[in-house]
Write a protein that holds these residues in place. Structure first.
Motif, mmCIF file in Angstrom:
data_model
loop_
_atom_site.group_PDB
_atom_site.id
_atom_site.type_symbol
_atom_site.label_atom_id
_atom_site.label_comp_id
_atom_site.label_asym_id
_atom_site.label_seq_id
_atom_site.Cartn_x
_atom_site.Cartn_y
_atom_site.Cartn_z
ATOM 1 N N LEU A 63 -8.309 3.403 -4.084
ATOM 2 C CA LEU A 63 -7.919 4.528 -3.226
ATOM 3 C C LEU A 63 -8.787 4.631 -1.981
ATOM 4 O O LEU A 63 -10.001 4.517 -2.049
ATOM 5 C CB LEU A 63 -8.082 5.825 -4.040
ATOM 6 C CG LEU A 63 -7.877 7.146 -3.303
ATOM 7 C CD1 LEU A 63 -6.408 7.348 -2.936
ATOM 8 C CD2 LEU A 63 -8.372 8.315 -4.174
ATOM 9 N N LEU A 64 -8.128 4.883 -0.850
ATOM 10 C CA LEU A 64 -8.838 5.317 0.348
ATOM 11 C C LEU A 64 -8.268 6.681 0.699
ATOM 12 O O LEU A 64 -7.059 6.812 0.928
ATOM 13 C CB LEU A 64 -8.598 4.331 1.501
ATOM 14 C CG LEU A 64 -9.237 4.734 2.826
ATOM 15 C CD1 LEU A 64 -10.759 4.686 2.727
ATOM 16 C CD2 LEU A 64 -8.763 3.829 3.953
ATOM 17 N N CYS A 65 -9.117 7.696 0.716
ATOM 18 C CA CYS A 65 -8.630 9.061 0.954
ATOM 19 C C CYS A 65 -9.504 9.741 1.995
ATOM 20 O O CYS A 65 -10.732 9.622 1.951
ATOM 21 C CB CYS A 65 -8.650 9.857 -0.357
ATOM 22 S SG CYS A 65 -7.934 11.509 -0.220
ATOM 23 N N LEU A 89 -6.490 5.950 10.371
ATOM 24 C CA LEU A 89 -6.011 6.969 9.427
ATOM 25 C C LEU A 89 -6.672 8.302 9.754
ATOM 26 O O LEU A 89 -7.903 8.377 9.844
ATOM 27 C CB LEU A 89 -6.384 6.588 7.984
ATOM 28 C CG LEU A 89 -5.457 5.660 7.190
ATOM 29 C CD1 LEU A 89 -5.232 4.341 7.889
ATOM 30 C CD2 LEU A 89 -6.039 5.415 5.797
ATOM 31 N N GLN A 114 -8.305 0.207 9.327
ATOM 32 C CA GLN A 114 -7.965 -0.578 8.154
ATOM 33 C C GLN A 114 -7.144 -1.799 8.562
ATOM 34 O O GLN A 114 -6.209 -1.676 9.371
ATOM 35 C CB GLN A 114 -7.164 0.279 7.163
ATOM 36 C CG GLN A 114 -7.947 1.472 6.635
ATOM 37 C CD GLN A 114 -9.173 1.044 5.841
ATOM 38 O OE1 GLN A 114 -9.080 0.347 4.841
ATOM 39 N NE2 GLN A 114 -10.352 1.450 6.308
ATOM 40 N N SER A 148 0.526 11.717 1.746
ATOM 41 C CA SER A 148 -0.205 12.763 2.455
ATOM 42 C C SER A 148 0.211 14.124 1.924
ATOM 43 O O SER A 148 1.299 14.283 1.372
ATOM 44 C CB SER A 148 0.091 12.682 3.963
ATOM 45 O OG SER A 148 -0.804 13.519 4.662
ATOM 46 N N ILE A 151 0.854 -1.188 0.000
ATOM 47 C CA ILE A 151 0.000 0.000 0.000
ATOM 48 C C ILE A 151 0.891 1.240 0.000
ATOM 49 O O ILE A 151 1.764 1.400 0.870
ATOM 50 C CB ILE A 151 -0.927 0.003 1.233
ATOM 51 C CG1 ILE A 151 -1.818 -1.242 1.199
ATOM 52 C CG2 ILE A 151 -1.762 1.286 1.262
ATOM 53 C CD1 ILE A 151 -2.572 -1.509 2.475
ATOM 54 N N ILE A 184 1.433 4.941 0.801
ATOM 55 C CA ILE A 184 0.854 5.915 1.737
ATOM 56 C C ILE A 184 1.372 7.300 1.396
ATOM 57 O O ILE A 184 2.590 7.537 1.404
ATOM 58 C CB ILE A 184 1.202 5.544 3.188
ATOM 59 C CG1 ILE A 184 0.638 4.159 3.500
ATOM 60 C CG2 ILE A 184 0.623 6.580 4.155
ATOM 61 C CD1 ILE A 184 1.188 3.555 4.751
ATOM 62 N N TRP A 227 -3.369 4.749 0.160
ATOM 63 C CA TRP A 227 -4.034 5.415 1.277
ATOM 64 C C TRP A 227 -3.534 6.851 1.271
ATOM 65 O O TRP A 227 -2.308 7.086 1.321
ATOM 66 C CB TRP A 227 -3.663 4.782 2.621
ATOM 67 C CG TRP A 227 -4.280 3.433 2.847
ATOM 68 C CD1 TRP A 227 -5.232 2.802 2.091
ATOM 69 C CD2 TRP A 227 -3.975 2.538 3.934
ATOM 70 N NE1 TRP A 227 -5.537 1.572 2.631
ATOM 71 C CE2 TRP A 227 -4.787 1.386 3.756
ATOM 72 C CE3 TRP A 227 -3.114 2.586 5.031
ATOM 73 C CZ2 TRP A 227 -4.736 0.314 4.637
ATOM 74 C CZ3 TRP A 227 -3.060 1.518 5.911
ATOM 75 C CH2 TRP A 227 -3.873 0.378 5.711
ATOM 76 N N CYS A 228 -4.452 7.798 1.209
ATOM 77 C CA CYS A 228 -4.077 9.210 1.178
ATOM 78 C C CYS A 228 -4.633 9.903 2.414
ATOM 79 O O CYS A 228 -5.826 9.810 2.708
ATOM 80 C CB CYS A 228 -4.610 9.854 -0.106
ATOM 81 S SG CYS A 228 -4.312 11.627 -0.150
ATOM 82 N N LEU A 229 -3.766 10.609 3.132
ATOM 83 C CA LEU A 229 -4.122 11.152 4.446
ATOM 84 C C LEU A 229 -4.572 12.616 4.396
ATOM 85 O O LEU A 229 -4.510 13.321 5.396
ATOM 86 C CB LEU A 229 -2.932 10.988 5.404
ATOM 87 C CG LEU A 229 -2.369 9.566 5.504
ATOM 88 C CD1 LEU A 229 -1.109 9.527 6.367
ATOM 89 C CD2 LEU A 229 -3.423 8.609 6.073
ATOM 90 N N ARG A 259 -2.791 -0.562 -3.585
ATOM 91 C CA ARG A 259 -3.758 0.438 -3.130
ATOM 92 C C ARG A 259 -3.012 1.711 -2.784
ATOM 93 O O ARG A 259 -1.806 1.686 -2.509
ATOM 94 C CB ARG A 259 -4.437 0.016 -1.819
ATOM 95 C CG ARG A 259 -5.388 -1.090 -1.838
ATOM 96 C CD ARG A 259 -6.374 -0.955 -0.661
ATOM 97 N NE ARG A 259 -7.445 -0.037 -1.017
ATOM 98 C CZ ARG A 259 -8.444 0.316 -0.180
ATOM 99 N NH1 ARG A 259 -8.485 -0.168 1.051
ATOM 100 N NH2 ARG A 259 -9.389 1.141 -0.576
#
Ligand code: ZN
Length: 244
Positions: A54-56, A113, A107, A7, A3, A5, A30-32, A28
């Protein structure tokens, strides 16, 4: 699974693309938060991220662009950039920003997150071990991933300890998840503030259970030229050179 990561991309597409390339293969993102604000290519940054699994989550600059936050809380340069960004964004991308959650469920059972802090996800800056220590009481998972300060760091809290300890992240040195709980900031893709002007990101490898911080140089001059063309504030253009 790997993943990526990221930000605080802050509409710096050249930095984002450089990070994606440097990360190698991943499954994937993950955007913070803080996808937009400050930088010259907000639409393209959103569209680039959306092309991935994407998980943002939302950041304060994402909300400022939407008028979900009072722009008076921002300094004049940040406010100017937020207003400029608001005018640039397509309706589709504004809708996407609107839909970004402030919090998401943990997650992989392990990771919380947030953009700012577990206590105040949009606004709080975790800049000291004392503030980190208070925040360890505001999430339940072994690890919290956060952004907002643009400074790569890990805070550790041993079971029962009264204090938390801060350590800078060491480039390319994998962190393993221990008996200690951790709050980890991978740093900023698009506007680093730790005196190193290279883009910062991390890769989580779920097979080896490690998180590895990375830095990569990108074409700062090209981003600055786009910012000049857009008429964005000079101080925001200059600071990319210094990583501050
Ligand atoms: Zn930010």
């Amino acid at each position: 699974m790997r993943i990526l990561i990221v930000s605080d991309i802050h509409a710096n597409l050249i930095a984002l693309n450089t990070v994606i390339e440097a990360a190698g293969s991943f499954d994937r993102i993950w955007c913070l938060g803080d996808v937009v604000g400050y930088g010259p290519e907000p639409n393209a940054c959103i569209e680039t991220l959306r092309a991935y699994d994407l998980l943002c989550i939302a950041g304060n600059h994402d909300w400022a662009v939407l008028d979900k936050l009072d722009l008076e809380e921002f300094n004049p340069d940040a406010r100017g950039a937020a207003l400029w960004t608001r005018n640039q964004l397509s309706v589709n991308n504004l809708d996407w920003l609107h839909a970004l959650p402030e919090r998401v469920a943990p997650q992989l059972d392990k990771f919380t997150l947030v953009h700012g802090s577990p206590r105040y996800p949009i606004w709080e800056y975790v800049l000291t071990p004392a503030v980190a220590r208070l925040n360890f009481d505001h999430f339940d998972t072994p690890v919290c991933l956060m952004g907002h300060t643009h400074v790569p760091v890990v805070y550790r809290h041993a079971p029962g300890a009264r204090t938390a300890l801060a350590e800078p992240l060491v480039e390319n040195a994998p962190l393993t998840f221990g008996p200690e709980r951790m709050m980890i900031n991978p740093g900023s893709v698009g506007q680093p503030r730790d005196g190193d002007n290279r883009a910062a990101f991390a890769v989580l490898d779920t097979e080896t259970a490690t998180l590895t911080p990375h830095r990569v140089a990108y074409d700062i001059g090209a981003t600055q030229a786009k910012m000049e063309q857009a008429g964005l504030p000079l101080r925001l253009i200059a600071r990319l050179s210094y990583g501050w």
